[in-house]
Design a protein around this motif. Structure first.
Motif, PDB file in Angstrom:
ATOM      1  N   ALA A 183       9.321   5.203   1.338  1.00  0.00           N
ATOM      2  CA  ALA A 183      10.070   4.618   0.219  1.00  0.00           C
ATOM      3  C   ALA A 183      11.541   5.015   0.271  1.00  0.00           C
ATOM      4  O   ALA A 183      12.416   4.196  -0.017  1.00  0.00           O
ATOM      5  CB  ALA A 183       9.446   5.050  -1.108  1.00  0.00           C
ATOM      6  N   LEU A 184      11.817   6.248   0.662  1.00  0.00           N
ATOM      7  CA  LEU A 184      13.205   6.684   0.754  1.00  0.00           C
ATOM      8  C   LEU A 184      13.907   6.109   1.977  1.00  0.00           C
ATOM      9  O   LEU A 184      15.120   5.900   1.958  1.00  0.00           O
ATOM     10  CB  LEU A 184      13.286   8.209   0.765  1.00  0.00           C
ATOM     11  N   ARG A 185      13.169   5.843   3.031  1.00  0.00           N
ATOM     12  CA  ARG A 185      13.774   5.218   4.218  1.00  0.00           C
ATOM     13  C   ARG A 185      14.006   3.728   4.012  1.00  0.00           C
ATOM     14  O   ARG A 185      14.859   3.130   4.663  1.00  0.00           O
ATOM     15  CB  ARG A 185      12.879   5.431   5.444  1.00  0.00           C
ATOM     16  N   HIS A 186      13.227   3.123   3.132  1.00  0.00           N
ATOM     17  CA  HIS A 186      13.321   1.679   2.854  1.00  0.00           C
ATOM     18  C   HIS A 186      13.425   1.448   1.343  1.00  0.00           C
ATOM     19  O   HIS A 186      12.525   0.856   0.735  1.00  0.00           O
ATOM     20  CB  HIS A 186      12.091   0.950   3.403  1.00  0.00           C
ATOM     21  N   PRO A 187      14.517   1.881   0.723  1.00  0.00           N
ATOM     22  CA  PRO A 187      14.605   1.794  -0.742  1.00  0.00           C
ATOM     23  C   PRO A 187      14.606   0.367  -1.276  1.00  0.00           C
ATOM     24  O   PRO A 187      14.088   0.121  -2.364  1.00  0.00           O
ATOM     25  CB  PRO A 187      15.918   2.511  -1.069  1.00  0.00           C
TER      26      PRO A 187
ATOM     27  N   LEU B 149       3.976   5.573  -5.540  1.00  0.00           N
ATOM     28  CA  LEU B 149       3.974   5.557  -7.006  1.00  0.00           C
ATOM     29  C   LEU B 149       2.801   6.332  -7.603  1.00  0.00           C
ATOM     30  O   LEU B 149       2.760   6.545  -8.813  1.00  0.00           O
ATOM     31  CB  LEU B 149       3.940   4.115  -7.512  1.00  0.00           C
ATOM     32  N   ARG B 150       1.873   6.750  -6.764  1.00  0.00           N
ATOM     33  CA  ARG B 150       0.691   7.448  -7.259  1.00  0.00           C
ATOM     34  C   ARG B 150       1.078   8.725  -8.003  1.00  0.00           C
ATOM     35  O   ARG B 150       0.466   9.065  -9.003  1.00  0.00           O
ATOM     36  CB  ARG B 150      -0.256   7.763  -6.112  1.00  0.00           C
ATOM     37  N   GLY B 151       2.073   9.418  -7.550  1.00  0.00           N
ATOM     38  CA  GLY B 151       2.483  10.658  -8.196  1.00  0.00           C
ATOM     39  C   GLY B 151       3.611  10.488  -9.193  1.00  0.00           C
ATOM     40  O   GLY B 151       4.300  11.450  -9.512  1.00  0.00           O
ATOM     41  N   ALA B 152       3.808   9.286  -9.683  1.00  0.00           N
ATOM     42  CA  ALA B 152       4.901   9.024 -10.623  1.00  0.00           C
ATOM     43  C   ALA B 152       4.653   9.738 -11.947  1.00  0.00           C
ATOM     44  O   ALA B 152       3.501   9.959 -12.335  1.00  0.00           O
ATOM     45  CB  ALA B 152       5.039   7.522 -10.866  1.00  0.00           C
ATOM     46  N   PRO B 153       5.707  10.078 -12.645  1.00  0.00           N
ATOM     47  CA  PRO B 153       5.558  10.719 -13.967  1.00  0.00           C
ATOM     48  C   PRO B 153       5.229   9.675 -15.037  1.00  0.00           C
ATOM     49  O   PRO B 153       6.067   9.320 -15.879  1.00  0.00           O
ATOM     50  CB  PRO B 153       6.928  11.364 -14.184  1.00  0.00           C
ATOM     51  N   TRP B 154       4.016   9.175 -15.027  1.00  0.00           N
ATOM     52  CA  TRP B 154       3.626   8.066 -15.898  1.00  0.00           C
ATOM     53  C   TRP B 154       3.730   8.424 -17.373  1.00  0.00           C
ATOM     54  O   TRP B 154       4.172   7.606 -18.187  1.00  0.00           O
ATOM     55  CB  TRP B 154       2.209   7.596 -15.561  1.00  0.00           C
ATOM     56  N   LYS B 155       3.288   9.630 -17.734  1.00  0.00           N
ATOM     57  CA  LYS B 155       3.320  10.011 -19.151  1.00  0.00           C
ATOM     58  C   LYS B 155       4.762  10.088 -19.647  1.00  0.00           C
ATOM     59  O   LYS B 155       5.081   9.549 -20.709  1.00  0.00           O
ATOM     60  CB  LYS B 155       2.620  11.350 -19.353  1.00  0.00           C
TER      61      LYS B 155
ATOM     62  N   SER C  95       0.823  -1.203   0.000  1.00  0.00           N
ATOM     63  CA  SER C  95       0.000   0.000   0.000  1.00  0.00           C
ATOM     64  C   SER C  95       0.861   1.258   0.000  1.00  0.00           C
ATOM     65  O   SER C  95       0.576   2.223  -0.716  1.00  0.00           O
ATOM     66  CB  SER C  95      -0.930   0.018   1.216  1.00  0.00           C
ATOM     67  N   LEU C  96       1.921   1.254   0.799  1.00  0.00           N
ATOM     68  CA  LEU C  96       2.819   2.405   0.839  1.00  0.00           C
ATOM     69  C   LEU C  96       3.544   2.594  -0.492  1.00  0.00           C
ATOM     70  O   LEU C  96       3.680   3.721  -0.979  1.00  0.00           O
ATOM     71  CB  LEU C  96       3.826   2.251   1.975  1.00  0.00           C
ATOM     72  N   ALA C  97       4.007   1.511  -1.079  1.00  0.00           N
ATOM     73  CA  ALA C  97       4.683   1.610  -2.370  1.00  0.00           C
ATOM     74  C   ALA C  97       3.716   2.111  -3.439  1.00  0.00           C
ATOM     75  O   ALA C  97       4.071   2.952  -4.271  1.00  0.00           O
ATOM     76  CB  ALA C  97       5.265   0.254  -2.775  1.00  0.00           C
TER      77      ALA C  97
ATOM     78  N   PHE D 236      10.888  -0.774  -1.139  1.00  0.00           N
ATOM     79  CA  PHE D 236      10.113  -0.041  -2.142  1.00  0.00           C
ATOM     80  C   PHE D 236      10.423  -0.545  -3.547  1.00  0.00           C
ATOM     81  O   PHE D 236       9.513  -0.736  -4.358  1.00  0.00           O
ATOM     82  CB  PHE D 236      10.398   1.462  -2.039  1.00  0.00           C
ATOM     83  N   SER D 237      11.693  -0.766  -3.834  1.00  0.00           N
ATOM     84  CA  SER D 237      12.115  -1.149  -5.184  1.00  0.00           C
ATOM     85  C   SER D 237      11.593  -2.514  -5.604  1.00  0.00           C
ATOM     86  O   SER D 237      11.543  -2.817  -6.794  1.00  0.00           O
ATOM     87  CB  SER D 237      13.636  -1.135  -5.268  1.00  0.00           C
ATOM     88  N   LEU D 238      11.210  -3.312  -4.643  1.00  0.00           N
ATOM     89  CA  LEU D 238      10.675  -4.628  -4.964  1.00  0.00           C
ATOM     90  C   LEU D 238       9.402  -4.535  -5.806  1.00  0.00           C
ATOM     91  O   LEU D 238       9.214  -5.314  -6.743  1.00  0.00           O
ATOM     92  CB  LEU D 238      10.388  -5.400  -3.665  1.00  0.00           C
ATOM     93  N   TYR D 239       8.558  -3.544  -5.539  1.00  0.00           N
ATOM     94  CA  TYR D 239       7.266  -3.472  -6.215  1.00  0.00           C
ATOM     95  C   TYR D 239       7.380  -2.992  -7.661  1.00  0.00           C
ATOM     96  O   TYR D 239       6.759  -3.596  -8.548  1.00  0.00           O
ATOM     97  CB  TYR D 239       6.300  -2.647  -5.367  1.00  0.00           C
ATOM     98  N   PRO D 240       8.171  -1.957  -7.980  1.00  0.00           N
ATOM     99  CA  PRO D 240       8.385  -1.657  -9.403  1.00  0.00           C
ATOM    100  C   PRO D 240       9.076  -2.803 -10.149  1.00  0.00           C
ATOM    101  O   PRO D 240       8.781  -3.051 -11.317  1.00  0.00           O
ATOM    102  CB  PRO D 240       9.272  -0.405  -9.381  1.00  0.00           C
ATOM    103  N   ALA D 241       9.964  -3.510  -9.472  1.00  0.00           N
ATOM    104  CA  ALA D 241      10.649  -4.636 -10.111  1.00  0.00           C
ATOM    105  C   ALA D 241       9.668  -5.758 -10.432  1.00  0.00           C
ATOM    106  O   ALA D 241       9.741  -6.364 -11.506  1.00  0.00           O
ATOM    107  CB  ALA D 241      11.765  -5.152  -9.215  1.00  0.00           C
ATOM    108  N   LEU D 242       8.744  -6.026  -9.517  1.00  0.00           N
ATOM    109  CA  LEU D 242       7.722  -7.041  -9.791  1.00  0.00           C
ATOM    110  C   LEU D 242       6.827  -6.606 -10.949  1.00  0.00           C
ATOM    111  O   LEU D 242       6.436  -7.438 -11.783  1.00  0.00           O
ATOM    112  CB  LEU D 242       6.881  -7.300  -8.539  1.00  0.00           C
ATOM    113  N   GLY D 243       6.518  -5.316 -11.008  1.00  0.00           N
ATOM    114  CA  GLY D 243       5.731  -4.807 -12.124  1.00  0.00           C
ATOM    115  C   GLY D 243       6.459  -4.960 -13.448  1.00  0.00           C
ATOM    116  O   GLY D 243       5.865  -5.347 -14.457  1.00  0.00           O
ATOM    117  N   ALA D 244       7.740  -4.667 -13.452  1.00  0.00           N
ATOM    118  CA  ALA D 244       8.539  -4.813 -14.672  1.00  0.00           C
ATOM    119  C   ALA D 244       8.592  -6.271 -15.107  1.00  0.00           C
ATOM    120  O   ALA D 244       8.431  -6.582 -16.291  1.00  0.00           O
ATOM    121  CB  ALA D 244       9.946  -4.274 -14.451  1.00  0.00           C
ATOM    122  N   ALA D 245       8.812  -7.170 -14.158  1.00  0.00           N
ATOM    123  CA  ALA D 245       8.863  -8.596 -14.502  1.00  0.00           C
ATOM    124  C   ALA D 245       7.515  -9.079 -15.035  1.00  0.00           C
ATOM    125  O   ALA D 245       7.466  -9.862 -15.982  1.00  0.00           O
ATOM    126  CB  ALA D 245       9.281  -9.411 -13.281  1.00  0.00           C
TER     127      ALA D 245
END
Length: 155
Positions: free
Chosen positions: A87-91, A18-24, A12-14, A94-103
Motif C-alpha cells: 500500500a505504501l509502495r502503491h499509494p 485495511l485489516r489492522g485499521a483503527p476502526w473504532k 486482496s492486498l488493500a 491502495f487509495s482507490l479502495y477506501p475511496a470506493l468504500g466511501a462513495a
C-alpha cells in the motif's frame, strides 16, 4: 515471471492492509464530527444540512481508517505487514479502495436523505469518493518513507 497484479490481487492486498485499521477510532471520530457539524448547523444561522454532516462523517471515517492502516507498516502479522508495504509502495492504487468504500457509503445518504435522483446521488457520492481518494493518496505518499525504513528490503 509476471510481476503484474490483477485487480483481484490488488483488492486482496488493500483489504489485508485495511485489516489492522483503527476502526473504532475512525467510527467514533466520524460520528462525532457528523453530529457536531449537524448541531452547529442548527445553532448557527442558516439551515442545518444532515446530508453534509453525514458525508463529512463518512469521509473522515474512511480517511482515518485508511491512513491509520498504513501509518504503522511494521506492526501486525507478516501478511498484514507485506500488504501495508504494498500500500505504501502503491499509494494511488491502495487509495482507490477506501475511496470506493466511501462513495458506496455516501450513495444511500445522497439518495435517501438528500432526496436526489439516482444519477444525482451517484454524482455527489463520486465527488466525495474522489476527495477521499486524493487525500488518502497524498497522506499515504507522505508516509511512504516511513514504510521503506521500517522493514528490510526484499519482500
Amino acid at each position: 515471471m509476471n510481476d503484474e497484479l490483477t485487480r483481484r490481487d490488488e483488492m486482496s492486498l488493500a483489504g489485508a492492509a485495511l485489516r489492522g485499521a483503527p476502526w473504532k477510532s475512525a467510527a467514533v471520530t466520524g460520528g462525532a464530527v457528523a453530529a457536531t457539524s449537524f448541531v452547529l448547523g442548527m445553532i448557527l444561522p442558516g439551515p442545518a444540512d444532515l446530508t453534509w454532516a453525514l458525508g463529512l462523517g463518512i469521509s473522515l471515517f474512511t480517511l482515518i481508517a485508511a491512513v491509520g492502516s498504513v501509518a504503522k507498516p511494521g506492526s501486525g502479522d507478516r501478511v498484514t505487514r507485506q500488504a501495508r508495504q504494498w500500500a505504501l509502495r502503491h499509494p494511488w492504487r491502495f487509495s482507490l479502495y477506501p475511496a470506493l468504500g466511501a462513495a458506496a457509503l455516501m450513495y444511500p445518504v445522497q439518495l435517501i436523505v438528500d432526496g436526489e435522483g439516482v444519477f444525482g446521488a451517484a454524482f455527489d457520492a463520486l465527488q466525495g469518493g474522489v476527495a477521499v481518494y486524493l487525500i488518502t493518496a497524498v497522506l499515504a505518499l507522505t508516509l511512504k518513507g516511513r514504510g521503506q525504513r521500517s522493514l528490510p528490503h526484499g519482500g
